[in-house]
Design a protein around this motif. Sequence first.
Motif, mmCIF file in Angstrom:
data_model
loop_
_atom_site.group_PDB
_atom_site.id
_atom_site.type_symbol
_atom_site.label_atom_id
_atom_site.label_comp_id
_atom_site.label_asym_id
_atom_site.label_seq_id
_atom_site.Cartn_x
_atom_site.Cartn_y
_atom_site.Cartn_z
ATOM 1 N N ASP A 104 0.721 -1.096 0.086
ATOM 2 C CA ASP A 104 -0.035 -0.013 0.028
ATOM 3 C C ASP A 104 0.909 1.344 0.050
ATOM 4 O OD1 ASP A 104 -2.884 -0.933 0.291
ATOM 5 O OD2 ASP A 104 -1.803 -1.911 2.044
ATOM 6 N N GLY A 105 1.917 1.262 0.831
ATOM 7 C CA GLY A 105 2.876 2.455 0.656
ATOM 8 C C GLY A 105 3.545 2.725 -0.550
ATOM 9 N N ARG A 106 3.885 1.240 -1.168
ATOM 10 C CA ARG A 106 4.613 1.439 -2.539
ATOM 11 C C ARG A 106 3.720 2.145 -3.568
ATOM 12 N NH1 ARG A 106 9.036 -1.312 -3.620
ATOM 13 N NH2 ARG A 106 8.380 -1.627 -6.021
ATOM 14 N N ARG A 107 2.484 1.662 -3.493
ATOM 15 C CA ARG A 107 1.427 2.066 -4.562
ATOM 16 C C ARG A 107 1.408 3.492 -4.324
ATOM 17 N NH1 ARG A 107 -0.878 -3.097 -4.098
ATOM 18 N NH2 ARG A 107 -1.972 -2.561 -2.080
ATOM 19 N N ALA A 108 0.998 4.178 -3.115
ATOM 20 C CA ALA A 108 0.963 5.470 -2.609
ATOM 21 C C ALA A 108 2.094 6.304 -3.323
ATOM 22 C CB ALA A 108 0.653 5.753 -1.088
ATOM 23 N N ILE A 116 7.728 2.390 5.256
ATOM 24 C CA ILE A 116 8.898 1.640 4.478
ATOM 25 C C ILE A 116 8.696 1.397 3.005
ATOM 26 C CG2 ILE A 116 10.238 -0.451 4.572
ATOM 27 C CD1 ILE A 116 9.713 -0.713 7.721
ATOM 28 N N GLY A 117 7.414 1.037 2.871
ATOM 29 C CA GLY A 117 7.131 0.774 1.254
ATOM 30 C C GLY A 117 7.399 2.052 0.509
ATOM 31 N N ALA A 118 6.849 3.110 1.116
ATOM 32 C CA ALA A 118 7.019 4.452 0.290
ATOM 33 C C ALA A 118 8.300 4.775 0.146
ATOM 34 C CB ALA A 118 6.097 5.327 1.168
ATOM 35 N N LEU A 119 9.134 4.705 1.444
ATOM 36 C CA LEU A 119 10.419 4.973 1.441
ATOM 37 C C LEU A 119 11.315 4.400 0.088
ATOM 38 C CD1 LEU A 119 13.123 6.054 2.784
ATOM 39 C CD2 LEU A 119 13.177 4.137 4.091
ATOM 40 N N GLN A 120 11.031 3.206 0.043
ATOM 41 C CA GLN A 120 11.945 2.476 -1.198
ATOM 42 C C GLN A 120 11.573 2.932 -2.455
ATOM 43 O OE1 GLN A 120 11.498 -1.987 -0.659
ATOM 44 N NE2 GLN A 120 12.684 -2.133 1.029
ATOM 45 N N VAL A 121 10.225 3.057 -2.748
ATOM 46 C CA VAL A 121 9.927 3.759 -3.802
ATOM 47 C C VAL A 121 10.326 4.891 -4.311
ATOM 48 C CG1 VAL A 121 7.825 4.251 -5.667
ATOM 49 C CG2 VAL A 121 7.686 2.090 -4.365
ATOM 50 N N LEU A 122 10.383 5.713 -3.299
ATOM 51 C CA LEU A 122 10.460 7.379 -3.480
ATOM 52 C C LEU A 122 12.227 7.581 -3.768
ATOM 53 C CD1 LEU A 122 8.492 8.968 -0.684
ATOM 54 C CD2 LEU A 122 8.294 9.101 -3.069
ATOM 55 N N MET A 123 13.032 6.544 -2.975
ATOM 56 C CA MET A 123 14.318 6.517 -3.214
ATOM 57 C C MET A 123 14.745 5.597 -4.236
ATOM 58 S SD MET A 123 15.917 6.333 0.871
ATOM 59 C CE MET A 123 17.519 6.739 0.045
ATOM 60 N N GLY A 124 14.352 4.478 -4.665
ATOM 61 C CA GLY A 124 14.534 3.780 -5.634
ATOM 62 C C GLY A 124 14.207 4.367 -7.099
ATOM 63 N N GLU A 125 13.086 4.130 -7.224
ATOM 64 C CA GLU A 125 12.308 4.544 -8.427
ATOM 65 C C GLU A 125 12.368 6.046 -8.732
ATOM 66 O OE1 GLU A 125 8.535 2.847 -9.250
ATOM 67 O OE2 GLU A 125 8.979 1.204 -8.599
#
Length: 351
Positions: free
Chosen positions: A235-239, A264-273
């Motif tokens: 859910d964090g990644r999608r947001a 943590i899901g949001a953190l990974q996407v914001l920094m990675g992608e």
Amino acid sequence: MSRSRTASAPASGTASIRDVAELAGVSVGTVSNVLNRPDIVRPATVERVHAAIKELGFVRNDAARQLRAGRSTTIGLVVLDVRNPFFTDVARGAEDEAAHDGLSVVMANSDESAEREASHLDYFETQRVLGMLISPIGDLGDRLERLRAAGTPVVLVDRTAGNRSLSSVAVDDVEGGRLAAQHVLGLGRRRLAFVGGPHDLDQMRDRLAGARAAADGVKGASVEGIATAGLGFEDGRRAAKALLGRPASQRPDALLAGNDLVAIGALQVLMGEGGLRVPEDVAIVGYDDIDFASAAVVPLSSVRQPRELIGETAVQILREEAEDPSLEPRQVVFKPELVVRDSTVGRGAQG
């Protein structure tokens, strides 16, 4: 006359209390006393009964005994998402406290499904558990109050009872949201987003309300509420992916997450992608302070809840209400604590 010890015995696990009494040369009542009140039986008799139990492989039927007594030693615990370490820690606290009185805790996962939640409640009710601890999805007031009125204590966990008709153990989530927002506002962030949901969960609604209360009166500050379908890592990644689709000027400079998994899901996407820097481009605050928070690629600032203490306290209240149904419901509300790490202040800047 007792039968010889050389006589054939029932298969292991199928022996009855009468078989034990016959082999030990005592009455059924004496065997019952050895099992339940050994202090009133002569030591030699206790030893003889236990020898017969061992030889026959007798297993006492606690379920039947509890049914006859009308009192179980099992507590039912229904949680929103068993994958969330927050609820695992709550369950551990509950189990540790229950074990002190020889009680056990059986955990069921509603998975944020009202149908599954109802099914678990049905099961625990038919099993005549000592009581129930539950972190409900929506408003279950009527059903839970009926359970309590019928003699089954119910304690809400991580949720307060609006009309105080049920006991509850929770954390002040409005204060938790305020702490998180106040922290990033103090760092000069003004475009805040609260990511978590669904927003009809009381916990999410309260945390968002607290964040908005902190931003009121701060010039140029705003808090956008971004609802998610659940509170998991994905859910964090999608947001976060949705936020990356916006122009940079329309993205938040601080993200307040509904819990640490979302953060943590949001953190990974914001920094990675996204290639964004945390906290320089966007500060992130989680909620719960689970063990994973400090171990994230950028250690996560988080609002800490006393997870195990919540479980312990809930069992204490439930046990008291089981012993004395006339007790008035109690509402215990713990204060949250903000733990500051690199995801908001940057490495080496905390001192």
